[in-house]
Design a protein around this motif. Structure first.
Motif, mmCIF file in Angstrom:
data_model
loop_
_atom_site.group_PDB
_atom_site.id
_atom_site.type_symbol
_atom_site.label_atom_id
_atom_site.label_comp_id
_atom_site.label_asym_id
_atom_site.label_seq_id
_atom_site.Cartn_x
_atom_site.Cartn_y
_atom_site.Cartn_z
ATOM 1 N N PRO A 256 0.808 -1.231 0.000
ATOM 2 C CA PRO A 256 0.000 0.000 0.000
ATOM 3 C C PRO A 256 0.838 1.277 0.000
ATOM 4 C CG PRO A 256 -0.956 -1.599 1.489
ATOM 5 C CD PRO A 256 0.354 -2.179 1.040
ATOM 6 N N ARG A 257 2.078 1.188 0.461
ATOM 7 C CA ARG A 257 2.944 2.382 0.475
ATOM 8 C C ARG A 257 3.289 2.863 -0.930
ATOM 9 N NH1 ARG A 257 5.295 -0.889 4.319
ATOM 10 N NH2 ARG A 257 6.940 -1.498 2.876
ATOM 11 N N ASP A 258 3.109 1.992 -1.925
ATOM 12 C CA ASP A 258 3.452 2.352 -3.303
ATOM 13 C C ASP A 258 2.304 3.046 -4.030
ATOM 14 O OD1 ASP A 258 6.084 1.076 -3.294
ATOM 15 O OD2 ASP A 258 4.977 -0.808 -3.199
ATOM 16 N N TRP A 259 1.288 3.444 -3.280
ATOM 17 C CA TRP A 259 0.095 4.002 -3.923
ATOM 18 C C TRP A 259 0.388 5.311 -4.648
ATOM 19 C CZ3 TRP A 259 -2.494 8.628 -3.103
ATOM 20 C CH2 TRP A 259 -2.054 9.402 -2.022
ATOM 21 N N VAL A 260 1.348 6.100 -4.168
ATOM 22 C CA VAL A 260 1.634 7.392 -4.802
ATOM 23 C C VAL A 260 2.136 7.173 -6.233
ATOM 24 C CG1 VAL A 260 3.042 9.475 -4.732
ATOM 25 C CG2 VAL A 260 2.107 8.542 -2.608
ATOM 26 N N ALA A 261 3.108 6.268 -6.393
ATOM 27 C CA ALA A 261 3.651 5.991 -7.725
ATOM 28 C C ALA A 261 2.573 5.422 -8.645
ATOM 29 C CB ALA A 261 4.821 5.023 -7.613
ATOM 30 N N LEU A 262 1.761 4.524 -8.108
ATOM 31 C CA LEU A 262 0.705 3.933 -8.913
ATOM 32 C C LEU A 262 -0.361 4.956 -9.269
ATOM 33 C CD1 LEU A 262 0.310 0.500 -7.087
ATOM 34 C CD2 LEU A 262 1.330 0.909 -9.332
ATOM 35 N N ASN A 263 -0.625 5.876 -8.366
ATOM 36 C CA ASN A 263 -1.637 6.901 -8.622
ATOM 37 C C ASN A 263 -1.218 7.827 -9.759
ATOM 38 O OD1 ASN A 263 -4.140 8.137 -8.027
ATOM 39 N ND2 ASN A 263 -3.076 9.780 -6.935
ATOM 40 N N LEU A 264 0.084 8.079 -9.870
ATOM 41 C CA LEU A 264 0.571 8.898 -10.979
ATOM 42 C C LEU A 264 0.324 8.196 -12.310
ATOM 43 C CD1 LEU A 264 3.952 10.213 -9.498
ATOM 44 C CD2 LEU A 264 1.881 11.547 -9.962
ATOM 45 N N SER A 265 0.559 6.887 -12.345
ATOM 46 C CA SER A 265 0.320 6.125 -13.571
ATOM 47 C C SER A 265 -1.167 6.012 -13.871
ATOM 48 C CB SER A 265 0.929 4.722 -13.450
ATOM 49 O OG SER A 265 2.332 4.800 -13.283
ATOM 50 N N LEU A 266 -1.990 6.087 -12.840
ATOM 51 C CA LEU A 266 -3.435 6.007 -13.015
ATOM 52 C C LEU A 266 -3.946 7.156 -13.878
ATOM 53 C CD1 LEU A 266 -5.858 4.288 -12.102
ATOM 54 C CD2 LEU A 266 -6.053 5.774 -10.110
ATOM 55 N N GLY A 267 -3.250 8.256 -13.863
ATOM 56 C CA GLY A 267 -3.653 9.408 -14.664
ATOM 57 C C GLY A 267 -3.069 9.429 -16.055
ATOM 58 N N ASP A 268 -2.349 8.359 -16.445
ATOM 59 C CA ASP A 268 -1.732 8.334 -17.763
ATOM 60 C C ASP A 268 -2.798 8.369 -18.859
ATOM 61 O OD1 ASP A 268 1.183 7.663 -18.952
ATOM 62 O OD2 ASP A 268 -0.339 6.722 -20.211
ATOM 63 N N ALA A 269 -2.457 9.008 -19.972
ATOM 64 C CA ALA A 269 -3.419 9.187 -21.059
ATOM 65 C C ALA A 269 -3.650 7.909 -21.859
ATOM 66 C CB ALA A 269 -2.934 10.292 -22.002
ATOM 67 N N THR A 270 -2.743 6.942 -21.743
ATOM 68 C CA THR A 270 -2.887 5.690 -22.497
ATOM 69 C C THR A 270 -3.760 4.724 -21.710
ATOM 70 O OG1 THR A 270 -0.668 6.000 -23.424
ATOM 71 C CG2 THR A 270 -1.640 3.810 -23.607
ATOM 72 N N PRO A 271 -4.884 4.286 -22.266
ATOM 73 C CA PRO A 271 -5.832 3.463 -21.495
ATOM 74 C C PRO A 271 -5.230 2.203 -20.885
ATOM 75 C CG PRO A 271 -6.884 4.253 -23.491
ATOM 76 C CD PRO A 271 -5.434 4.641 -23.592
ATOM 77 N N ARG A 272 -4.325 1.529 -21.604
ATOM 78 C CA ARG A 272 -3.804 0.285 -21.043
ATOM 79 C C ARG A 272 -2.879 0.532 -19.865
ATOM 80 N NH1 ARG A 272 -1.438 1.185 -25.956
ATOM 81 N NH2 ARG A 272 0.817 0.885 -26.223
ATOM 82 N N VAL A 273 -2.253 1.697 -19.817
ATOM 83 C CA VAL A 273 -1.417 2.036 -18.665
ATOM 84 C C VAL A 273 -2.289 2.360 -17.455
ATOM 85 C CG1 VAL A 273 0.322 3.619 -17.736
ATOM 86 C CG2 VAL A 273 0.465 2.866 -20.120
ATOM 87 N N SER A 274 -3.310 3.193 -17.653
ATOM 88 C CA SER A 274 -4.184 3.554 -16.532
ATOM 89 C C SER A 274 -4.953 2.332 -16.041
ATOM 90 C CB SER A 274 -5.150 4.671 -16.945
ATOM 91 O OG SER A 274 -5.951 4.286 -18.040
ATOM 92 N N ALA A 275 -5.335 1.435 -16.941
ATOM 93 C CA ALA A 275 -6.038 0.217 -16.522
ATOM 94 C C ALA A 275 -5.125 -0.668 -15.683
ATOM 95 C CB ALA A 275 -6.539 -0.543 -17.748
ATOM 96 N N GLU A 276 -3.872 -0.790 -16.094
ATOM 97 C CA GLU A 276 -2.923 -1.606 -15.327
ATOM 98 C C GLU A 276 -2.682 -0.989 -13.951
ATOM 99 O OE1 GLU A 276 -1.893 -4.970 -15.180
ATOM 100 O OE2 GLU A 276 -1.503 -4.602 -17.312
ATOM 101 N N ALA A 277 -2.645 0.347 -13.885
ATOM 102 C CA ALA A 277 -2.465 1.024 -12.602
ATOM 103 C C ALA A 277 -3.673 0.804 -11.694
ATOM 104 C CB ALA A 277 -2.231 2.518 -12.824
ATOM 105 N N ALA A 278 -4.871 0.848 -12.262
ATOM 106 C CA ALA A 278 -6.080 0.604 -11.470
ATOM 107 C C ALA A 278 -6.075 -0.818 -10.916
ATOM 108 C CB ALA A 278 -7.320 0.839 -12.327
#
Length: 698
Positions: A256-278
């Motif tokens: 759970p401590r890695d949520w900040v890095a993952l949250n940044l990827s969640l906003g990526d414009a490429t759908p497959r990147v944001s889906a993987e982050a979610a």
């Protein structure tokens, strides 16, 4: 034959000797054009025949290089361990094209659906290692590295690890990808001894992003707890597929401590990147301590705005939502799922099209099913989808999801009434739930289904009876086993039930199946007998009769255009898989695909369609043989869905991103040449209105 009298016999021999002594003109044998020989090879390959030994002879001694290459391709597709020596001899052939095709054939043997015996794996390892060390041609050497990855033995991994360095060297990309494939096949432990710094070196910025991609693939597949920092660092890479792989890896080993890095990827414009982050945030949310703030859940709750984007017709934004629903959340995340449903309902009021309404309705059912999985009971899906999702579809989804319930083990008595549902996909889903969480009152209705007319449901019922150890079901299971020779798709479910209910007494029937014409029936029999007897059992290759169904070959340049309400997708068929492409071409001309949906969409992996049942169990009523090609599974590759060797039918899939572990395992028979944005927008339930056959202009 009657014997001749002695005197007549002697006279006959004398005349024969005279005849044989007469000189004959020196007439050369008639020449056969290479194209005719290759056509014969195609026929043998499709019938899984050795041509009376001629196929092996052509692979090793045909005068034309093209014929030898085509013969090795046939051996690769047939995958008969008896041809191992022939394949290995090709690794030292004088012509590099022959060596390359033999190296590919070796990799196909390495990943046979029916695993190789240990002595064959050892011989294959030794030969590939020796060939790789001495191969002078770069392309052939890369094929050898790929085959070592498919083999995934300790000796293969050792060679591949040595080829990772230097990171800028000629073999690092192929070796890293092959090691990722080995980890996917043999488990992360197979690559656990690779120095982390060696992998990190592959991720440093460089001109060729392919090296970064291979390094990220290996790093994600290795699932190393000590790789968190490396995974976080590579999230800054600008290549979407590199980022998606590192996000995936972080979801598997992060916290759970890695949520900040993952949250940044969640906003990526490429759908497959944001889906993987979610998906990754959903995974690490499961590691949050109960009663403490869970930042990954807060990050996911912030994604409710995507519902409005889906309502605006931006279906690709729904992939992040779909990924969360498919992954599921811990009970602590129930408010997040509820909030998502509220956002979807609100967005539905302003949806711009019927297609957007349909997407929102299905996503609502997906989140409802995720909520039902949390509690292990069917409740939310009974009132999902705003009345637009067919009851059978939502019920089947919910039953499959509650089968995955991880809480306190309780029976799924609520599923029993659905065993009598009018829809076969609901009955099948109820069997899934009851197989995982059995109750005594399910036994009698399950027995009744074993003798039903729907073969898929009957097989699932037999498998469930086996899991329930219901001895009273044995008679029905044996009757179903009688149908396997003509309905080979039943084999796997029936074999499991026979072993569970009969034990050693099932052996004679299973041994009969070892000579069945269908390769998957033989595989199932061999695996079941191995489990039953405790000793390795293998089946032998069986030649198919000439009258076996063969699809028409698709002419070079053939295209298929899938018409959907999200737009058109045009596929160029691969001439190296003419029968696989020709099968879909023929079905399209019959109108087979009209109204069929994409029943399975896994964001950043595949979108799969072509099943008339809609539950992943359907097909055209026949199967075709695999035609493994050299086409890699890159973004936009089209592949044939399988449940075992030579089980292709009408189901196909598009890849959202590179998937090297599928290479040579599932027939890759084309590529998307137009409409990849439509592929990215596909969601479960998207309807195929029609498939149009065309020709690409030269």
């Amino acid at each position: 034959m009657a014997r001749l009298p002695a005197a007549v016999s002697a006279g006959f021999l004398l005349v024969s000797a005279c005849v044989r002594s007469v000189p004959t003109p020196d007439v050369p044998p008639p020449q056969v054009e290479p194209s005719e020989v290759i056509a014969r090879i195609q026929d043998w390959e499709d019938r899984r025949s050795m041509g009376g030994g001629e196929l092996v002879r052509l692979a090793t001694a045909a005068p034309e290089v093209a014929v030898r290459v085509r013969a090795f391709r046939a051996l690769a597709r047939i995958q008969d361990v008896a041809t191992l020596d022939t394949v290995l001899s090709g690794l030292t052939a004088p012509d590099k094209a022959v060596r390359d095709e033999a190296a590919f054939a070796a990799g196909e043997l390495a990943q046979s659906w029916e695993p190789l015996p240990e002595d064959a794996r050892a011989a294959l390892t030794e030969a590939l290692v020796r060939a790789e060390a001495t191969e002078a041609d770069g392309w052939v050497r890369i094929t050898l590295l790929e085959s070592l990855g498919k083999l995934a033995t300790p000796g293969a991994v050792e060679v591949l690890t040595a080829r990772l360095s230097p990171a800028s060297g000629p073999w690092s990309e192929a070796a890293a990808t092959a090691l990722g494939v080995a980890a996917r096949k043999a488990g992360a432990a197979a690559v656990a001894n690779i120095p982390l710094e060696t992998i990190r070196a592959l991720l440093k910025p460089r001109e060729r992003s392919e090296v970064n991609l291979a390094g990220a693939y290996l790093l994600a597949a290795s699932k190393r707890p000590d790789a968190v920092d490396a995974l976080q660092s590579c999230l800054a890479n600008g290549h979407p597929d590199v980022m998606a792989l590192c996000v995936k890896g972080l979801g598997d080993v992060g916290s759970p401590r890695d949520w900040v890095a993952l949250n940044l990827s969640l906003g990526d414009a490429t759908p497959r990147v944001s889906a993987e982050a979610a998906r990754a945030l959903a995974k690490v949310a499961a590691k949050c301590e109960a009663g403490s703030p869970c930042h990954p859940l807060l990050a996911l709750e912030g994604q409710v705005y995507r519902a409005k984007q889906v309502a605006e017709g931006k279906a690709a934004q729904g992939h992040a939502l779909l990924a969360v629903a498919q992954q599921g959340l811990p009970l602590q995340g129930r408010p997040v799922l509820s909030r998502m449903r509220s956002a979807l309902a609100e967005a539905d009021r302003t949806a711009v099209s019927d297609e957007a309404h349909a997407d929102l309705a299905w996503l609502d059912c997906r989140f409802a099913a995720a909520m039902d999985r949390q509690l292990g009971t069917l409740e939310q899906v009974l009132q999902c989808g705003y009345g637009r999702v067919p009851e059978a579809r939502s019920l089947a989804l919910g039953l499959h999801e509650v089968a995955q319930f991880k809480g306190q083990p309780t029976g799924a008595a609520f599923a029993v009434p659905y065993l009598n549902h009018v829809s076969p996909i609901v009955r099948g889903a109820a069997l899934d739930a009851l197989s995982e969480r059995p109750v005594p009152e399910a036994m009698a209705p399950i027995r009744a289904l074993i003798g039903g007319g729907d073969a898929v449901v009957a097989g699932l019922a037999a498998a469930a009876a086996g899991k329930l150890k219901d001895a009273e079901a044995l008679t029905a299971v044996q009757a179903l086993a009688d149908r396997v020779p003509k309905e080979p798709d039943l084999a796997e479910a029936v074999a499991g039930a026979l072993v569970a209910l009969q034990g050693q007494a099932a052996e004679p029937r299973l041994r009969e199946w070892l000579t069945h014409p269908h390769a998957n029936v033989r595989r199932v029999a061999a695996e079941s007998l191995t489990s039953l007897t405790g000793a390795p059992v293998r089946s032998a290759r069986v030649e198919l009769p000439p009258e076996t169904y063969r699809p028409p070959a698709a002419p070079p340049g053939t295209t298929l255009t899938l018409r959907t309400r999200k737009g058109d997708i045009t596929v160029l068929l691969d001439p190296d898989a003419p029968l696989t492409g020709g099968n879909l071409m023929a079905l399209a001309k019959q109108g087979y695909f009209r109204g069929i949906t994409f029943h399975r969409v896994v964001p950043d992996f595949v979108a799969q369609g072509g099943d008339p049942r809609g539950d992943g169990e359907g097909g055209p009523g026949y199967s075709i043989r695999c035609e493994m090609t050299r086409r890699p599974y890159a973004r936009g590759t089209v592949g044939m869905a399988l449940s075992g060797k030579d089980t292709g039918g009408s189901q196909f899939f598009f890849t959202h991103s590179p998937q090297p572990h599928l290479d040579g395992r599932y027939t890759a028979f084309g590529e998307v040449i137009q409409g990849m944005d439509v592929v990215d927008a596909l969601l479960e339930g998207t309807i195929i209105d029609d498939v149009i056959v065309g020709t690409r202009a030269p």
